[in-house]
Design a protein around this motif. Structure first.
Motif, PDB file in Angstrom:
ATOM      1  N   VAL A  34     135.627 -11.253 -61.088  1.00 53.60           N
ATOM      2  CA  VAL A  34     136.242 -12.331 -59.895  1.00 53.60           C
ATOM      3  C   VAL A  34     136.571 -11.613 -58.617  1.00 53.60           C
ATOM      4  CG1 VAL A  34     138.539 -11.825 -60.813  1.00 53.60           C
ATOM      5  CG2 VAL A  34     137.852 -14.108 -59.606  1.00 53.60           C
ATOM      6  N   ASP A  44     140.592 -21.286 -52.952  1.00 51.99           N
ATOM      7  CA  ASP A  44     141.111 -21.538 -54.422  1.00 51.99           C
ATOM      8  C   ASP A  44     142.604 -21.294 -54.002  1.00 51.99           C
ATOM      9  OD1 ASP A  44     141.897 -21.536 -56.970  1.00 51.99           O
ATOM     10  OD2 ASP A  44     140.850 -19.875 -57.393  1.00 51.99           O
ATOM     11  N   SER A  49     140.826 -20.418 -60.525  1.00 51.88           N
ATOM     12  CA  SER A  49     139.895 -19.519 -60.836  1.00 51.88           C
ATOM     13  C   SER A  49     140.560 -18.419 -61.753  1.00 51.88           C
ATOM     14  CB  SER A  49     139.415 -18.360 -59.857  1.00 51.88           C
ATOM     15  OG  SER A  49     140.319 -17.809 -59.087  1.00 51.88           O
ATOM     16  N   LEU A 136     132.184 -14.658 -60.345  1.00 52.01           N
ATOM     17  CA  LEU A 136     132.832 -15.596 -59.518  1.00 52.01           C
ATOM     18  C   LEU A 136     132.946 -15.171 -58.094  1.00 52.01           C
ATOM     19  CD1 LEU A 136     135.217 -18.337 -60.655  1.00 52.01           C
ATOM     20  CD2 LEU A 136     135.279 -17.267 -58.266  1.00 52.01           C
ATOM     21  N   ALA A 205     137.569 -25.540 -56.686  1.00 57.31           N
ATOM     22  CA  ALA A 205     138.018 -24.907 -57.772  1.00 57.31           C
ATOM     23  C   ALA A 205     138.343 -25.659 -59.128  1.00 57.31           C
ATOM     24  CB  ALA A 205     139.263 -24.014 -57.159  1.00 57.31           C
ATOM     25  N   LEU A 208     136.286 -25.441 -62.042  1.00 54.94           N
ATOM     26  CA  LEU A 208     136.274 -24.063 -62.650  1.00 54.94           C
ATOM     27  C   LEU A 208     136.447 -24.120 -64.112  1.00 54.94           C
ATOM     28  CD1 LEU A 208     137.257 -21.732 -59.807  1.00 54.94           C
ATOM     29  CD2 LEU A 208     134.959 -22.417 -60.645  1.00 54.94           C
TER      30      LEU A 208
END
Length: 588
Positions: A34, A44, A49, A136, A205, A208
């Protein structure tokens, strides 16, 4: 020698016994990589996330899956090596690690991909495990040119990392969070396409958790089954969850809501269920609620959800199946143009043929034939029922063909192992693996005679293997060490360091504790749980069973499962009970 003996044993034992010892449900080795650059503070804001990654972890099997985490900017800020999930505490350990991640300046996608591949490499591979990387990011590279980094170097490193992932069969699923419209879609698409993964792009986001669900399902050849979503009214509302057949190992019910929800569950017999329980795993966060049903009873379950009034709640279901499709042995190894080849296959669950008619409802079967000369692939429908899957294929040309059977249901897709058929003169075909005997077929006298002989030989080999194993354990327990350790202690409050202390290792056998190198000083008692054992090629294997954090080169050095120290390797151990750190350097 031990490995040879065990191999011989497996060769002589009856196939039914071997098949019964091998788990047929696929496990995953996943690294979640990430982007934690500071730009994510805007794209975000609520750290969705992080919540999405935690949901992926919760969806993983209750035992057997392996998951690691990489947090990157233009360098690795933190990482966690592959952790084999054995219980709820292991999942919580991963989720706690994610909660502790921080963010920093700059971004270099090559760092995130390259380190994820290394984590998978160092974690080893196990039979029945399939690797994947989830990457990501929220935009383009942002390199620290002041540190001498440039885009050409990053591109080269990314190319090398992608090639290594491709060569090792590691698909990279890329997720682009395009909140500001600056996402480098082409770069992410190349990464996923070249490695056999898939690209997902979202402008928020909030999507996700749904994307992570789709990646989990796609990689295991499962399907996300959307259930009827609801708009909450402040009261419990009913949603039907259907378990279609007895081959469902796990049913993952994910409930996505930005506000807290309450849930109740009633089984097909109308009995209210305790959540959680030994058959129901429950987990929740600020972005999702997940209910995992283990070996659920077939039929309609009633899920009751109570949410904040007017809140939109999305509900998805992913089944995890213990189902494979196997082709039967082809009738001949020699073919010519114009021949018609009979195709037979069947579904197998837990080592036995599936005869559950419910599993075949709405199931579609197809023969997938790839002409290896023209590279053209054609799918032809096959007939399927609880009695099996059948059809034929006609060899039109004197070509080589790859053949496999694919079955697709509402909630899963499965393919058999491919078989090569040659219609060329003198061409060789590879037959499909022979199916396991059902146990109801008659056996010839010679087979009856061979079985006890095989068992006797197998037992003798097993005893020999056990003896060799015990001998190897004794030998390992008494193996000596080479070289020395250099120890320094730093007071983190004052910055003062002790003089380097050199400790020779040749007096130790089998293993020793770091506490022994520290003269058993009481203030360092927590280092009793940091062990060293002899490794291959005069190396040392370090095991961290303490709460201490260990770093190497400024990065997390996760030695919970054992990590090798080579000549000149230098590590830093951050103690928990006193504000001091210990630096250890291994010299041969």
């Amino acid at each position: 020698m031990m490995a040879t003996a065990m191999l011989m044993l497996l060769l002589v034992l009856p196939f039914q016994t071997l098949a019964a010892t091998i788990g047929s449900d696929t496990k995953i080795d996943a690294v979640l990589s990430v982007d934690v650059s500071t730009s994510m503070n805007e794209s975000d804001v609520n750290k969705v996330s992080f919540e999405a990654m935690k949901m992926f972890i919760d969806m993983a099997s209750v035992q057997g899956d392996k998951i690691g985490v990489v947090a990157y900017t233009d360098q690795i800020l933190r990482e966690k090596a592959l952790l084999t999930i054995s219980n709820a505490a292991d999942k919580q350990s991963l989720k706690t690690f994610i909660d502790q991640l921080t963010r920093g300046p700059y971004t270099d996608v090559a760092v995130g991909v390259g380190e994820a591949v290394k984590v998978l490499e160092s974690g080893g591979s196990a039979p029945g495990h399939v690797p994947l990387i989830v990457l990501l990011t929220d935009g383009n590279n942002s390199l620290n040119t002041g540190a001498g980094k440039n885009q050409a170097q990053s591109d080269q490193l990314l190319e090398q990392a992608v090639k290594k992932a491709k060569d090792k069969g590691i698909p990279v699923y890329t997720i682009g969070l395009n909140a500001d419209g600056n996402l480098n879609k082409d770069a992410l698409e190349r990464i996923s396409t070249d490695t056999g993964g898939k690209l997902f792009i979202t402008s928020t986001a909030d999507n996700l958790p749904q994307i992570l669900s789709e990646i989990y399902a796609s990689h295991l050849k499962l399907k996300v089954v959307p259930l009827t979503g609801i708009t909450a009214n402040g009261q419990f509302q009913d949603v039907t969850v259907n378990i279609p057949n007895a081959s469902v190992l796990e049913a993952n019910i994910s409930i996505m809501s930005s506000k807290p929800v309450e849930v109740k569950l009633v089984n097909p017999a109308g009995q209210a269920q305790t959540i959680p329980s030994d058959k129901i795993v429950y987990s929740a966060s600020s972005a999702y609620t997940l209910i995992k049903l283990l070996n659920p009873e077939q039929g309609d379950w009633k899920l009751q959800i109570k949410g904040v009034s007017k809140e939109k709640i999305d509900i998805n279901l992913i089944y995890n199946y213990d189902v494979q499709v196997l082709m039967e042995v082809l009738s001949s190894n020699s073919y010519k143009p114009g021949d018609t080849v009979p195709i037979k296959a069947y579904l197998e669950s837990n080592g036995a043929k599936v005869t559950d008619a419910d599993l075949f409802k709405n199931l579609k079967a197809a023969l997938v034939v790839t002409d290896l000369d023209t590279k053209k692939t054609v799918e032809t429908p096959l007939a399927s029922s609880a009695q099996g899957i059948e059809g034929t294929m006609k060899l039109a040309e004197a070509h080589d063909y790859e053949v496999k059977v694919k079955v697709e249901a509402a909630s899963f897709v499965r393919e058999s192992q491919p078989v090569t058929i040659s219609a060329k003169k003198g061409g060789a075909s590879t037959p499909a693996p022979a199916p396991a005997a059902s146990g109801n077929e008659s056996t010839e006298g010679s087979h009856t005679l061979l079985k006890p002989i095989a068992w006797i030989v197998g037992l003798l080999l097993l005893l020999a293997a056990v003896g060799l194993y015990l001998f190897s354990r004794w030998k390992q327990a008494n193996k000596g060490f080479f070289g020395q350790m250099v120890i320094e202690v730093k007071d983190e409050d004052t910055g003062e360091r002790t003089s380097p202390q050199y400790r020779k290792l040749n007096a130790f056998r089998g293993k020793f504790e770091l506490h022994q190198l520290l003269q058993l000083a009481p203030e360092f008692a927590e280092t009793k749980q940091i062990l060293f054992k002899p490794g291959p090629g005069d190396t040392v294997i370090m095991f961290n069973q303490s709460g201490c954090v260990i770093e190497k080169g400024g990065r997390l050095f996760d030695a919970a499962q054992g990590k090798e120290l080579r000549n000149n390797d230098r590590i830093k151990i951050l103690l928990q009970n006193v504000n001091k750190s210990i630096t250890v350097e291994y010299l041969k």
